[in-house]
Scaffold this motif. Structure first.
Motif, PDB file in Angstrom:
ATOM      1  N   UNK A 163     -24.978  97.903  69.932  1.00 27.97           N
ATOM      2  CA  UNK A 163     -24.942  99.109  69.745  1.00 27.97           C
ATOM      3  C   UNK A 163     -23.632  99.577  68.878  1.00 27.97           C
ATOM      4  N   UNK A 164     -22.714  98.733  68.609  1.00 24.45           N
ATOM      5  CA  UNK A 164     -21.426  99.119  67.792  1.00 24.45           C
ATOM      6  C   UNK A 164     -21.622  98.170  66.584  1.00 24.45           C
ATOM      7  N   UNK A 165     -22.569  97.580  66.395  1.00 26.26           N
ATOM      8  CA  UNK A 165     -22.735  97.153  64.894  1.00 26.26           C
ATOM      9  C   UNK A 165     -22.316  95.930  64.696  1.00 26.26           C
ATOM     10  N   UNK A 166     -22.293  95.205  63.514  1.00 26.53           N
ATOM     11  CA  UNK A 166     -21.771  94.054  63.330  1.00 26.53           C
ATOM     12  C   UNK A 166     -20.302  93.722  63.867  1.00 26.53           C
ATOM     13  N   UNK A 167     -20.035  92.600  64.401  1.00 22.95           N
ATOM     14  CA  UNK A 167     -18.680  92.535  64.855  1.00 22.95           C
ATOM     15  C   UNK A 167     -17.729  92.493  63.648  1.00 22.95           C
ATOM     16  N   UNK A 168     -17.965  91.833  62.308  1.00 22.69           N
ATOM     17  CA  UNK A 168     -17.387  91.538  61.479  1.00 22.69           C
ATOM     18  C   UNK A 168     -16.757  93.046  61.025  1.00 22.69           C
ATOM     19  N   UNK A 169     -17.846  93.809  61.006  1.00 26.02           N
ATOM     20  CA  UNK A 169     -17.463  95.210  60.235  1.00 26.02           C
ATOM     21  C   UNK A 169     -16.409  96.059  61.174  1.00 26.02           C
ATOM     22  N   UNK A 170     -16.663  95.945  62.700  1.00 24.66           N
ATOM     23  CA  UNK A 170     -15.812  96.209  63.534  1.00 24.66           C
ATOM     24  C   UNK A 170     -14.442  95.733  63.407  1.00 24.66           C
TER      25      UNK A 170
END
Length: 36
Positions: free
Chosen positions: A26-33
């Motif tokens: 739910x937090x999106x792609x880990x790379x973007x975070x």
């Protein structure tokens, strides 16, 4: 990703003590975070 979602992601990560790769989808792609 807005600032509130980013803050929730950081809190979730540090409370649970999990690495970036184990963040819930739910937090999106880990790379973007991580980049943010």
């Amino acid at each position: 990703m807005d600032s509130r979602m980013f803050a929730e992601t950081m809190l979730c990560r540090y409370r649970a003590g999990i690495p970036w790769r184990d963040l819930p989808a739910r937090f999106g792609l880990r790379k973007n975070v991580h980049r943010r």
